[in-house]
Write a protein that holds these residues in place. Structure first.
Motif, mmCIF file in Angstrom:
data_model
loop_
_atom_site.group_PDB
_atom_site.id
_atom_site.type_symbol
_atom_site.label_atom_id
_atom_site.label_comp_id
_atom_site.label_asym_id
_atom_site.label_seq_id
_atom_site.Cartn_x
_atom_site.Cartn_y
_atom_site.Cartn_z
ATOM 1 N N ALA A 67 0.838 -1.208 0.000
ATOM 2 C CA ALA A 67 0.000 0.000 0.000
ATOM 3 C C ALA A 67 0.870 1.255 0.000
ATOM 4 C CB ALA A 67 -0.923 -0.004 1.218
ATOM 5 N N ALA A 68 1.979 1.221 0.753
ATOM 6 C CA ALA A 68 2.873 2.376 0.818
ATOM 7 C C ALA A 68 3.525 2.645 -0.533
ATOM 8 C CB ALA A 68 3.940 2.154 1.886
ATOM 9 N N ILE A 69 3.854 1.598 -1.271
ATOM 10 C CA ILE A 69 4.422 1.778 -2.608
ATOM 11 C C ILE A 69 3.401 2.423 -3.532
ATOM 12 C CG2 ILE A 69 5.204 0.554 -4.676
ATOM 13 C CD1 ILE A 69 6.510 -1.503 -2.751
ATOM 14 N N ILE A 70 2.166 1.918 -3.499
ATOM 15 C CA ILE A 70 1.114 2.461 -4.366
ATOM 16 C C ILE A 70 0.888 3.940 -4.075
ATOM 17 C CG2 ILE A 70 -1.371 2.357 -4.856
ATOM 18 C CD1 ILE A 70 -1.157 -0.711 -4.384
ATOM 19 N N ALA A 71 0.818 4.299 -2.802
ATOM 20 C CA ALA A 71 0.618 5.705 -2.427
ATOM 21 C C ALA A 71 1.857 6.533 -2.740
ATOM 22 C CB ALA A 71 0.262 5.804 -0.948
ATOM 23 N N GLY A 72 3.031 5.969 -2.454
ATOM 24 C CA GLY A 72 4.273 6.705 -2.664
ATOM 25 C C GLY A 72 4.516 7.053 -4.118
ATOM 26 N N VAL A 73 4.189 6.141 -5.024
ATOM 27 C CA VAL A 73 4.363 6.424 -6.451
ATOM 28 C C VAL A 73 3.453 7.571 -6.885
ATOM 29 C CG1 VAL A 73 4.066 5.495 -8.786
ATOM 30 C CG2 VAL A 73 5.183 4.112 -7.035
ATOM 31 N N SER A 74 2.253 7.632 -6.330
ATOM 32 C CA SER A 74 1.358 8.746 -6.676
ATOM 33 C C SER A 74 1.938 10.077 -6.195
ATOM 34 C CB SER A 74 -0.040 8.525 -6.082
ATOM 35 O OG SER A 74 -0.087 8.812 -4.694
ATOM 36 N N ALA A 105 -6.290 3.700 -6.825
ATOM 37 C CA ALA A 105 -5.355 2.587 -6.995
ATOM 38 C C ALA A 105 -5.431 1.601 -5.834
ATOM 39 C CB ALA A 105 -3.940 3.125 -7.143
ATOM 40 N N LEU A 106 -5.505 2.105 -4.621
ATOM 41 C CA LEU A 106 -5.567 1.224 -3.455
ATOM 42 C C LEU A 106 -6.883 0.456 -3.404
ATOM 43 C CD1 LEU A 106 -3.806 3.584 -0.923
ATOM 44 C CD2 LEU A 106 -3.076 1.253 -1.474
ATOM 45 N N THR A 107 -7.975 1.121 -3.746
ATOM 46 C CA THR A 107 -9.264 0.430 -3.816
ATOM 47 C C THR A 107 -9.200 -0.702 -4.825
ATOM 48 O OG1 THR A 107 -10.518 2.401 -3.198
ATOM 49 C CG2 THR A 107 -11.701 0.718 -4.450
ATOM 50 N N THR A 108 -8.589 -0.436 -5.965
ATOM 51 C CA THR A 108 -8.466 -1.444 -7.022
ATOM 52 C C THR A 108 -7.597 -2.609 -6.572
ATOM 53 O OG1 THR A 108 -8.674 0.289 -8.699
ATOM 54 C CG2 THR A 108 -7.778 -1.826 -9.416
ATOM 55 N N ALA A 109 -6.433 -2.311 -5.982
ATOM 56 C CA ALA A 109 -5.527 -3.375 -5.553
ATOM 57 C C ALA A 109 -6.126 -4.208 -4.428
ATOM 58 C CB ALA A 109 -4.189 -2.776 -5.121
ATOM 59 N N TYR A 110 -6.914 -3.572 -3.560
ATOM 60 C CA TYR A 110 -7.622 -4.327 -2.516
ATOM 61 C C TYR A 110 -8.490 -5.406 -3.142
ATOM 62 C CZ TYR A 110 -7.408 -2.813 2.403
ATOM 63 O OH TYR A 110 -7.049 -2.639 3.717
ATOM 64 N N LEU A 160 -6.217 4.431 3.750
ATOM 65 C CA LEU A 160 -4.804 4.149 3.482
ATOM 66 C C LEU A 160 -4.186 5.234 2.616
ATOM 67 C CD1 LEU A 160 -4.875 0.284 2.903
ATOM 68 C CD2 LEU A 160 -3.694 1.492 4.743
ATOM 69 N N ALA A 161 -4.923 5.702 1.624
ATOM 70 C CA ALA A 161 -4.401 6.754 0.750
ATOM 71 C C ALA A 161 -4.157 8.032 1.538
ATOM 72 C CB ALA A 161 -5.375 7.012 -0.395
ATOM 73 N N SER A 162 -5.086 8.418 2.395
ATOM 74 C CA SER A 162 -4.950 9.639 3.175
ATOM 75 C C SER A 162 -3.716 9.588 4.069
ATOM 76 C CB SER A 162 -6.207 9.876 4.016
ATOM 77 O OG SER A 162 -6.099 11.064 4.764
ATOM 78 N N VAL A 163 -3.504 8.435 4.713
ATOM 79 C CA VAL A 163 -2.372 8.289 5.622
ATOM 80 C C VAL A 163 -1.051 8.207 4.859
ATOM 81 C CG1 VAL A 163 -1.270 6.712 7.278
ATOM 82 C CG2 VAL A 163 -3.716 7.227 7.466
ATOM 83 N N LEU A 164 -1.004 7.369 3.847
ATOM 84 C CA LEU A 164 0.279 7.076 3.194
ATOM 85 C C LEU A 164 0.712 8.130 2.181
ATOM 86 C CD1 LEU A 164 -0.215 3.228 2.855
ATOM 87 C CD2 LEU A 164 1.334 4.411 4.414
#
Length: 282
Positions: free
Chosen positions: A64-71, A84-89, A173-177
């Motif tokens: 999750a951190a990688i997905i958020a970090g790349v954004s 992206a996180l919703t999709t990967a979930y 997760l997106a908000s935090v990461l």
């Protein structure tokens, strides 16, 4: 009477043994279920934003951190990470799977035969995430459109409404990461891996394309904003199990990892720069 007492004692021990065995068997079975929520006491991280919390295990939080970090690196609106996180979930439960429907692999279950890239490349979470964002930004109005509709437009899933089940968790997760919710991640890590400052610095560079300063046990990052500082910090916390992180500090807030319980962010004894991140490894 003595014999009867011994018999009763043996019976109690047998019953206790059976119950313990059943509990252990239940734990083993639950842990074999790919999408099980972390159990109490299990190594895990908890993300909290806007009064809602999401528990994930250490593998899930790393991805999750990688997905958020790349954004963040790409300068995309935080909503991109939510999508992206919703999709990967939904697609992989935030796990980098080496299998799936037909030739689907990776976090987003992308298919080499559909032009997403080679199997080897799609098993690289940074590459797979970038390919997802490449497709996302081509969709007109993605910044404000319904998350499930956008996810389906990219993935073309046989279950087009399934993404909606994960929207709330994806947003947290997106908000935090992405750093929108400072001090939003807490982790319980029991492993005592050797500290690996060089490995963590490489991980940060792969995801964010930054070059942190480091010594044998300390990584220091000067961020260009408070939001980025918190994204870097919480990324390091998400990577704590693999690289032996013991503490993370941003400005005047510090998190010390415990193997006993989920601790809270505390006021540091000595503040550092408001946009400075200090990561200490074992």
């Amino acid at each position: 009477m003595a014999r009867r007492g011994r018999t009763a004692g043996i019976s109690v021990l047998v019953i206790v043994g059976i119950l313990v065995g059943l509990v252990i068997a239940a734990i083993v079975i639950i842990r074999r279920i790919p999408d099980h929520p972390p159990m109490p006491g299990e190594q895990r991280c908890v993300a909290t934003a806007a009064g809602r919390s999401v528990a994930v295990d250490t593998e899930q939080v790393q991805n999750a951190a990688i997905i958020a970090g790349v954004s963040v690196r790409r300068g995309l609106a935080p909503r991109a990470a939510s999508i992206a996180l919703t999709t990967a979930y939904q697609e992989s439960n935030l796990r980098n799977l080496d299998h799936g429907d037909r030739d689907s692999v990776g976090l987003f279950q992308q298919r080499p035969s559909m032009g997403w890239g080679s199997r080897k490349k799609l098993m690289n979470p940074v590459y797979a995430t970038n390919r997802f964002y490449d497709a996302l930004i081509k969709i007109h109005g993605w910044e404000n459109a319904d998350i499930t509709r956008i996810a389906q437009q990219i993935q073309i899933s046989g279950y087009p409404d399934a993404y909606r089940d994960h929207e709330s968790d994806g947003r947290v997760l997106a908000s935090v990461l992405t750093g929108q919710s400072p001090a939003g991640l807490r982790c319980l890590i029991r492993d005592r891996q050797p500290g690996d400052a060089a490995g963590l610095a490489k991980s940060l560079h792969r995801t964010y394309k930054i070059s942190p300063k480091r010594s044998a046990t300390v990584i220091t990052i000067s961020a260009r904003s408070g939001q980025r500082a918190w994204s870097y910090a919480q990324y390091a916390l998400a990577d704590a199990r693999e690289h032996g992180v013991t503490s993370v500090q941003v400005g005047g807030r510090r998190y010390v990892i415990s193997k006993q319980k989920l601790t809270s962010w505390q006021t540091a004894d000595r503040a550092i720069g408001r946009h400075t991140v200090r990561i200490t490894v074992r």
